[in-house]
Design an enzyme around this catalytic site. Structure first.
Site, PDB file in Angstrom:
ATOM      1  N   PRO A   2       0.818  -1.213   0.000  1.00  0.00           N
ATOM      2  CG  PRO A   2      -0.876  -1.604   1.539  1.00  0.00           C
ATOM      3  CD  PRO A   2       0.446  -2.137   1.072  1.00  0.00           C
ATOM      4  CD  GLU A   3       2.263   3.500  -3.968  1.00  0.00           C
ATOM      5  OE1 GLU A   3       2.954   4.504  -3.709  1.00  0.00           O
ATOM      6  OE2 GLU A   3       2.631   2.621  -4.765  1.00  0.00           O
ATOM      7  CE  LYS A  51       5.156   2.845   1.082  1.00  0.00           C
ATOM      8  NZ  LYS A  51       5.790   1.866   0.167  1.00  0.00           N
ATOM      9  CG  ASN A 173       6.806  -0.132  -7.996  1.00  0.00           C
ATOM     10  OD1 ASN A 173       7.805   0.514  -8.284  1.00  0.00           O
ATOM     11  ND2 ASN A 173       6.380  -1.125  -8.742  1.00  0.00           N
ATOM     12  NE  ARG A 268       7.752  -3.632  -5.293  1.00  0.00           N
ATOM     13  CZ  ARG A 268       7.262  -2.690  -4.462  1.00  0.00           C
ATOM     14  NH1 ARG A 268       8.004  -2.237  -3.445  1.00  0.00           N
ATOM     15  NH2 ARG A 268       6.052  -2.208  -4.633  1.00  0.00           N
TER      16      ARG A 268
END
Length: 281
Positions: A2-3, A51, A173, A268
């Site tokens: 999660p961002e 986060k 990401n 990633r």
């Protein structure tokens, strides 16, 4: 993972449901805190930090002054989520994935598949989040400090530096790919070759702030910073997960690659436009 905007929304929902409420029951389904009982404690507030989610609770008057303030710390990691239900409401996720259950007279809050669940004294919160850089969605946001931390490692790829929560907290990401595109910088570019780090992190902050509402996340904004990607048929992202699709600026096919730390860890996917974000020779 999660961002920062997802965590911000989760904290806001939990705060609205629980703040000021007294816990009637608590169930920590992790070995270290399995016997902890916070029934009778009152939820003071729920706040995001990058986060991380920090739920601060205050104990009954009978507790000692050093024991009356605790923080339930959770991190969603890849698959975690918090959900709020009416008292006794049926869960929408399997019960075996629940890691923390908090009940009040007004609502039940359940944390599913949480990557981290722990309880610390509120006075000791710095031991778990003190290493984080300025929070793009927090009151401590300082673009100069974020830039200084990023530039302290000039050989690190900018795409890796943006995900390092010690530099700035809240970017995942999606936002690192989108912010790099807006600055015309390939994510693998060394920090030393990025001329305007300040604009890059400022763009990331604007993208996060534009997505704090309940609508689906988009990063295609108009010059006033308003989302336009929610229009029918309009892509929501500039490059993220748009491999082989045309760039919205130059029409070149978007490409996908991988990027991680120099030792090969934490690779990633990255998405970029080869025309707008040329790879360094």
């Amino acid at each position: 993972m999660p961002e920062g905007d997802s965590v911000w929304r989760a904290a806001a929902e939990l705060h609205q449901a629980l703040a000021g409420q007294t816990l009637t029951a608590s169930d920590f389904r992790v070995p270290r805190f399995a016997t902890l009982n916070l029934a009778g404690w009152t939820v003071a507030e729920v706040v995001p930090r990058g986060k991380h989610l920090l739920m601060r609770v205050v104990g009954p008057d009978g507790n000692g002054p050093n024991e009356r303030k605790l923080t339930i710390h959770s991190h969603l990691k890849m698959e975690g989520t918090w959900q709020v239900y009416p008292p006794g409401g049926r869960w929408r996720k399997p019960g075996f994935t629940a890691r923390c259950v908090l009940r009040t007279a007004a609502a039940d809050a359940v944390g599913f598949s949480l990557g981290i669940v722990e309880v610390v004294r509120t006075a000791d919160e710095d031991t778990i989040v003190g290493h984080l850089g300025p929070d793009l969605l927090g009151p401590d946001w300082d673009p100069a400090e974020a830039e200084q931390r990023i530039r302290a490692a000039p050989d690190v790829p900018i795409g890796v530096a943006l995900l390092d929560q010690r530099n700035l907290a809240g970017i995942g990401n999606i936002y690192r790919c989108e912010a790099c595109f807006l600055s015309g910088v390939h994510p693998a570019t060394p920090v030393s070759a990025v001329h305007d780090v300040r604009t890059l992190v400022t763009d990331a902050k604007q993208l996060l702030e534009a997505n704090l509402g309940p609508a689906r996340r988009v990063t295609v904004l108009n010059p006033r910073g308003m989302p336009v990607g929610r229009r029918a048929g309009r892509p929501g992202y500039w490059v993220y997960r748009r491999e082989h699709q045309p760039c919205l600026k130059c029409r070149a096919p978007i490409r996908r690659g991988v990027l991680g730390k120099p030792n090969g860890e934490e690779e990633r996917d990255i998405y970029f436009c080869p025309q707008c974000q040329p790879v360094l020779p």
